[in-house]
Design a protein around this motif. Structure first.
Motif: not given
Length: 353
Positions: A189-190, A197-202, A204-205
């Motif tokens: 997500x960078x 991007x926030x959804x992808x980071x969440x 991924x975590x």
């Protein structure tokens, strides 16, 4: 023994101990039930040594009654057993006992434990907690919490997908859990500047957390499997007794299962001993809500599986059904029988399972 002044001398000392996180309180009685002294010690090695020195100064240590030998009193129990002392587990006083004693405090509870030791009531030999079964119990605690955390991570993964932007949601919503975790773990997500991007980071975590917990559970399972085969190789050879089932029964029995007097006592410990519920012309047993619920659950799953593949279990169920027994009553009977089979591997009195 009586001295020249006519006062009975102390030959044996019985000790009751009320255990807590930081402090243990002990009360000593002589062989005639006279209260000798009260001592408060810290829950450290120094405190344990001080307790034994105190008892030996009063007389010959005979028996120690300890509350919570599997919890707050575990360290003290191990120390006393290593010193060759006779340690029994004492059940905490009931409300009725406390009313008769005139209230509740640590010294009163410790004295009640000492008198229970003297009377030989409400007590049993403590688990040794010094072998592979105690290792299994400790590892299963870590595994249980890891399983709960992994389930929570999976639920949160699905929840994030539900509220994600439409394009991302359409891409992920049809994936199985394994594919969802693998896909989310590959996201890059960078810097987060958009909702996607926030959804992808969440995601991924959460996916990384799920994978880490899965690896942790796998490593724990390998160790538990090895210890279970070491502790009860004969039990592991019985069809249907997998690692989870065997571990639950082993933890219930402890590292010194010979402390159990009979197969009936083990069945009671597992919560599968019959509980009479008869009245008048009705003759029946009811559900036993006592004992280890982990062991009870393991025996329940084992009984259900037996009914699905074992011809003997099916024939037994058919015969008992014809006698008017309900399915729940039949399962309870099977659980009792399987507990007996498990106990046989601990005691050497094996029965065909």
């Amino acid at each position: 023994m009586v001295d020249k002044a006519g006062v009975a001398e102390v030959d044996e000392v019985l000790v009751g101990i009320d255990t807590h996180v930081d402090v243990h309180v002990a009360v000593a009685l002589d062989q005639f039930g006279r209260k000798l002294d009260v001592l408060s010690i810290t829950t450290t090695g120094h405190g344990h040594r001080r307790l034994l020195e105190w008892v030996r100064a009063l007389g010959t240590p005979h028996r120690f009654g300890v509350e919570g030998t599997g919890a707050y009193g575990a360290g003290l129990t191990r120390y006393l057993r290593r010193q060759g002392m006779d340690v029994v587990e004492v059940i905490r006083p009931t409300r009725q006992t406390r009313r008769r004693a005139g209230g509740k405090n640590d010294a009163i509870d410790a004295e009640a434990a000492a008198r229970a030791v003297q009377a030989g009531t409400v007590m049993g030999q403590a688990k040794s907690q010094d072998g592979p079964v105690e290792m299994i119990r400790t590892l299963r605690l870590a595994r249980r919490s890891a399983m709960k955390a992994r389930t929570q991570a999976a639920n949160q993964l699905h929840a994030v997908v539900v509220t994600a932007p439409q394009e991302l949601r359409d891409r992920l919503r049809g994936l199985s859990l394994a594919n969802l975790v693998a896909t989310a773990a590959r996201f890059r997500p960078g810097n987060v500047t958009t909702l996607e991007g926030a959804a992808k980071l969440a995601l991924k975590s959460l996916a990384a957390r799920y994978q880490q917990l899965a690896q942790e559970i796998s490593a724990l399972d390998q160790q538990i499997d090895r210890l279970a085969h070491q502790a009860a190789p004969d039990l592991m050879q019985i069809k249907g007794f997998g690692v989870d089932t065997a571990a639950a029964l082993l933890v219930a029995a402890g590292d010194n299962p010979k402390r159990l007097r009979s197969e009936a006592s083990f069945a009671h410990m597992c919560g599968v001993a019959p509980m009479p519920a008869s009245s008048g012309k009705t003759n029946r047993n009811r559900l036993n809500r006592g004992g280890s619920r982990e062991a009870n659950r393991a025996l329940y799953m084992l009984a259900i599986n037996r009914l699905s593949y074992d011809p003997r279990a099916r024939a037994y169920a058919a015969r008992r059904t014809a006698e008017g027994k309900t399915r729940a009553e039949i399962v309870r009977c099977l659980k009792r029988y399987l507990a007996t089979c498990g106990f046989g591997t601990f005691s050497g009195r094996s029965r065909r399972a």
